[in-house]
Design a protein around this motif. Sequence first.
Motif, PDB file in Angstrom:
ATOM      1  N   TRP A  39      -3.560 -14.459  51.069  1.00 36.61           N
ATOM      2  CA  TRP A  39      -3.013 -13.882  52.302  1.00 36.61           C
ATOM      3  C   TRP A  39      -1.727 -13.102  52.011  1.00 36.61           C
ATOM      4  O   TRP A  39      -1.550 -11.992  52.514  1.00 36.61           O
ATOM      5  CB  TRP A  39      -2.764 -15.001  53.312  1.00 36.61           C
ATOM      6  CG  TRP A  39      -2.260 -14.528  54.629  1.00 36.61           C
ATOM      7  CD1 TRP A  39      -2.995 -14.024  55.658  1.00 36.61           C
ATOM      8  CD2 TRP A  39      -0.899 -14.504  55.064  1.00 36.61           C
ATOM      9  NE1 TRP A  39      -2.173 -13.691  56.707  1.00 36.61           N
ATOM     10  CE2 TRP A  39      -0.878 -13.983  56.360  1.00 36.61           C
ATOM     11  CE3 TRP A  39       0.295 -14.892  54.473  1.00 36.61           C
ATOM     12  CZ2 TRP A  39       0.294 -13.831  57.086  1.00 36.61           C
ATOM     13  CZ3 TRP A  39       1.467 -14.734  55.196  1.00 36.61           C
ATOM     14  CH2 TRP A  39       1.463 -14.211  56.488  1.00 36.61           C
ATOM     15  N   HIS A  43      -1.010  -9.036  52.596  1.00 34.34           N
ATOM     16  CA  HIS A  43      -0.026  -8.646  53.622  1.00 34.34           C
ATOM     17  C   HIS A  43       1.382  -8.462  53.071  1.00 34.34           C
ATOM     18  O   HIS A  43       2.361  -8.540  53.814  1.00 34.34           O
ATOM     19  CB  HIS A  43      -0.020  -9.708  54.734  1.00 34.34           C
ATOM     20  CG  HIS A  43      -1.310  -9.813  55.468  1.00 34.34           C
ATOM     21  ND1 HIS A  43      -1.711  -8.895  56.413  1.00 34.34           N
ATOM     22  CD2 HIS A  43      -2.313 -10.715  55.359  1.00 34.34           C
ATOM     23  CE1 HIS A  43      -2.894  -9.241  56.878  1.00 34.34           C
ATOM     24  NE2 HIS A  43      -3.295 -10.337  56.249  1.00 34.34           N
ATOM     25  N   ARG A  62       3.885 -10.289  64.441  1.00 33.56           N
ATOM     26  CA  ARG A  62       2.803 -11.185  64.056  1.00 33.56           C
ATOM     27  C   ARG A  62       1.950 -10.537  62.961  1.00 33.56           C
ATOM     28  O   ARG A  62       1.659  -9.347  63.014  1.00 33.56           O
ATOM     29  CB  ARG A  62       1.944 -11.488  65.274  1.00 33.56           C
ATOM     30  CG  ARG A  62       0.775 -12.393  64.975  1.00 33.56           C
ATOM     31  CD  ARG A  62       0.101 -12.841  66.266  1.00 33.56           C
ATOM     32  NE  ARG A  62      -1.181 -13.453  66.026  1.00 33.56           N
ATOM     33  CZ  ARG A  62      -1.359 -14.655  65.519  1.00 33.56           C
ATOM     34  NH1 ARG A  62      -0.323 -15.375  65.184  1.00 33.56           N
ATOM     35  NH2 ARG A  62      -2.566 -15.142  65.343  1.00 33.56           N
ATOM     36  N   ASP A  64      -1.740 -11.001  61.041  1.00 33.54           N
ATOM     37  CA  ASP A  64      -3.044 -11.642  61.231  1.00 33.54           C
ATOM     38  C   ASP A  64      -3.339 -12.669  60.145  1.00 33.54           C
ATOM     39  O   ASP A  64      -3.012 -12.460  58.983  1.00 33.54           O
ATOM     40  CB  ASP A  64      -4.169 -10.597  61.231  1.00 33.54           C
ATOM     41  CG  ASP A  64      -4.145  -9.704  62.455  1.00 33.54           C
ATOM     42  OD1 ASP A  64      -3.641 -10.150  63.513  1.00 33.54           O
ATOM     43  OD2 ASP A  64      -4.628  -8.561  62.365  1.00 33.54           O
ATOM     44  N   PRO A  65      -3.996 -13.773  60.534  1.00 34.26           N
ATOM     45  CA  PRO A  65      -4.402 -14.787  59.556  1.00 34.26           C
ATOM     46  C   PRO A  65      -5.625 -14.327  58.780  1.00 34.26           C
ATOM     47  O   PRO A  65      -6.256 -13.303  59.127  1.00 34.26           O
ATOM     48  CB  PRO A  65      -4.746 -15.994  60.427  1.00 34.26           C
ATOM     49  CG  PRO A  65      -5.177 -15.392  61.722  1.00 34.26           C
ATOM     50  CD  PRO A  65      -4.338 -14.148  61.890  1.00 34.26           C
ATOM     51  N   LYS A  67      -9.475 -14.373  57.853  1.00 37.17           N
ATOM     52  CA  LYS A  67     -10.639 -14.589  58.714  1.00 37.17           C
ATOM     53  C   LYS A  67     -11.810 -15.029  57.897  1.00 37.17           C
ATOM     54  O   LYS A  67     -11.950 -14.813  56.782  1.00 37.17           O
ATOM     55  CB  LYS A  67     -10.971 -13.319  59.471  1.00 37.17           C
ATOM     56  CG  LYS A  67      -9.854 -12.942  60.423  1.00 37.17           C
ATOM     57  CD  LYS A  67     -10.180 -11.717  61.204  1.00 37.17           C
ATOM     58  CE  LYS A  67      -8.990 -11.428  62.106  1.00 37.17           C
ATOM     59  NZ  LYS A  67      -9.164 -10.378  62.988  1.00 37.17           N
TER      60      LYS A  67
END
Length: 67
Positions: A39, A43, A62, A64-65, A67
């Motif tokens: 992750w 990012h 924010r 995003d996590p 998926k």
Amino acid sequence: HLPHIHARYQGHKASIAIEDSRLLAGSLPIKQLRMVQVWVDLHRDELFANWDLAKEGIELFRIDPLK
């Protein structure tokens, strides 16, 4: 301070470097650590932007996590 994030999972806590996704402190189960590292790799630019905002005391955006 080295730019980093904090991750938590079922009572485990860890600090992960934004620059190279390495574990700086603490621990996570290996599967969860690897997921956090992926992750961070995906990012990195957003995390550095948030790091800069945090230094200025500005609200973070924010990210995003997985998926």
